[in-house]
Design a protein around this motif. Sequence first.
Motif, short mmCIF file in Angstrom:
data_model
loop_
_atom_site.label_atom_id
_atom_site.label_comp_id
_atom_site.label_asym_id
_atom_site.label_seq_id
_atom_site.Cartn_x
_atom_site.Cartn_y
_atom_site.Cartn_z
N GLY A 1 -42.00 3.20 2.85
CA GLY A 1 -42.68 4.59 2.89
C GLY A 1 -42.24 5.47 3.70
O GLY A 1 -42.53 6.69 3.73
N VAL A 2 -41.13 5.26 4.37
CA VAL A 2 -40.51 5.95 5.56
C VAL A 2 -39.11 5.69 6.03
O VAL A 2 -38.83 4.37 5.90
N TRP A 3 -38.33 6.60 6.37
CA TRP A 3 -37.01 6.29 6.85
C TRP A 3 -36.63 7.47 7.82
O TRP A 3 -37.22 8.58 7.32
N GLN A 4 -35.97 7.11 8.75
CA GLN A 4 -35.56 8.17 9.70
C GLN A 4 -34.11 7.92 10.46
O GLN A 4 -34.15 6.61 10.62
N GLY A 5 -33.40 8.72 10.69
CA GLY A 5 -32.07 8.38 11.37
C GLY A 5 -31.09 9.48 11.31
O GLY A 5 -31.46 10.69 10.88
N GLU A 6 -29.73 9.43 11.71
CA GLU A 6 -28.82 10.07 11.75
C GLU A 6 -27.96 10.19 10.52
O GLU A 6 -27.97 9.02 9.94
N ILE A 7 -27.80 11.15 9.88
CA ILE A 7 -27.01 11.28 8.90
C ILE A 7 -26.12 12.39 8.70
O ILE A 7 -26.49 13.63 9.30
N TRP A 8 -25.15 12.34 8.14
CA TRP A 8 -23.81 13.40 8.17
C TRP A 8 -24.06 14.06 6.67
O TRP A 8 -23.96 13.33 5.66
N ASN A 9 -24.50 15.44 6.76
CA ASN A 9 -24.30 16.14 5.39
C ASN A 9 -23.39 17.30 5.62
O ASN A 9 -22.60 17.56 6.65
N ARG A 10 -23.31 18.18 4.64
CA ARG A 10 -22.44 19.33 4.73
C ARG A 10 -23.10 20.53 4.12
O ARG A 10 -24.11 20.57 3.36
N LEU B 1 -32.93 13.10 10.07
CA LEU B 1 -33.66 13.13 9.04
C LEU B 1 -34.83 12.16 8.99
O LEU B 1 -34.67 11.12 9.25
N SER B 2 -35.82 12.65 8.36
CA SER B 2 -37.02 11.92 8.25
C SER B 2 -37.47 11.95 6.82
O SER B 2 -37.65 13.13 6.33
N ILE B 3 -37.62 10.98 6.13
CA ILE B 3 -38.13 10.85 4.79
C ILE B 3 -39.40 10.10 4.82
O ILE B 3 -39.27 9.14 5.21
N ASN B 4 -40.25 10.94 4.12
CA ASN B 4 -41.78 10.36 3.82
C ASN B 4 -42.12 10.42 2.51
O ASN B 4 -41.64 11.33 1.74
N THR B 5 -42.63 9.42 1.90
CA THR B 5 -43.52 9.15 0.63
C THR B 5 -44.66 9.87 0.64
O THR B 5 -45.53 10.07 1.61
N VAL B 6 -45.11 10.55 -0.37
CA VAL B 6 -46.32 11.60 -0.69
C VAL B 6 -47.05 10.55 -1.77
O VAL B 6 -46.35 10.32 -2.82
N TYR C 1 -41.44 13.21 -2.50
CA TYR C 1 -40.41 12.79 -1.38
C TYR C 1 -40.41 13.95 -0.48
O TYR C 1 -40.08 15.09 -0.92
N VAL C 2 -40.81 13.58 0.81
CA VAL C 2 -40.38 14.98 1.67
C VAL C 2 -39.56 14.68 2.84
O VAL C 2 -39.72 13.70 3.65
N GLY C 3 -38.56 15.40 2.79
CA GLY C 3 -37.49 15.31 3.80
C GLY C 3 -37.47 16.25 4.95
O GLY C 3 -37.59 17.49 4.80
#
Length: 358
Positions: free
Chosen positions: A71-80, A91-96, A106-108
């Motif tokens: 239900g949750v993930w967080q960490g470093e990520i390369w985006n553009r 980035l932190s991703i949580n489920t609602v 999903y909330v990022g």
Amino acid sequence: MRLAALVFDRAAEGVMVTDTEQQILTVNDAFSTLTGCTRQDVVGKKPSLLRSEKMPPAFYAEMWDKVNRVGVWQGEIWNRRKNGEPYLEWLSINTVKDKSGKVVNYVGMFSDITKVRESQQRIEYLATHDELTGLPNRALFNDRLHLALARADRSRESIGVVFIDLDNFKMVNDTLGHETGDKLLRQAAVRLLDCVRGEDTVARLGGDEFVVLLVAADREQATVTAERLLIALSASYQFDEHECFISASIGLSMFPEDAADANSLMRNADAAMYRAKDHGKNGFRFFSADLASQAGKRLALETGLRRAIDTGSYSSIISRRSGWKAIPWSVPRLWYVGPTTVRSSNRWYSFRSPSKAI
């Protein structure tokens, strides 16, 4: 609801809300500031439009697997960004979930940490490298020397340590200025790198002193390298309207012939370098057994002179301006030069101390 909307819009972190199909429903102002994408650019699309090529597909598969399981993930990520510029985000991703426990959104939330990472990397780099030349510093060189010794001991190979001191560098610094001196050091570093193999290490110890680690090299190979170094360092240095020439004094110490540990190899190469200086500079010398005793005598001499000058005991060094005499401890003959300078054999010793006539 109004308060939640206000927090959403005023948050410093970028916020993205998607449905269960990962279609973007809305983003906040910070999202637009950080990515360059407006709401109109992204609503109805998937977050993958911001993906960079720095992250492998397996990374995203593992990320979403954890989101769905935990239900949750967080960490470093390369985006553009919209303009294609890559950036590193936290980035932190949580489920609602609804009242029944079903995932509905999903909330990022993310922040740009590119500058933070660059600062960290800069600090880590400076801990192991010389800022002026970009060469490894003493700490990194010592690490590589210990590793090389361990490998050489297992494989019964020879390695060499090469001490290099630039002759007359102080004259260039004093005459043309420190800026020109720095340029010379950078040019010298490039020349040193051009003279060795990729598996060897060139480091700057400080000032005008450099050291080279020759891996899997015998005495003959070390000789060839030393000759190459002398030729390279003695070539003309060009600085705008200035041209100057320097030379180098080089000392070499070999494992296992001359020493079996890192400290001894370094000390012996240093002693051999001083022998090269004593023999007119612009040359190289290998360490020999007699240098060990000479190095010990030189250390005793310098320590004794320092102690005598610090305590004002000049009479224990030289009896009168008109002549010399051996001081109570065993050292070579000494000549008076000035209140803080004496000469022993072909070496000069200068010390800072209060002015005092002898």
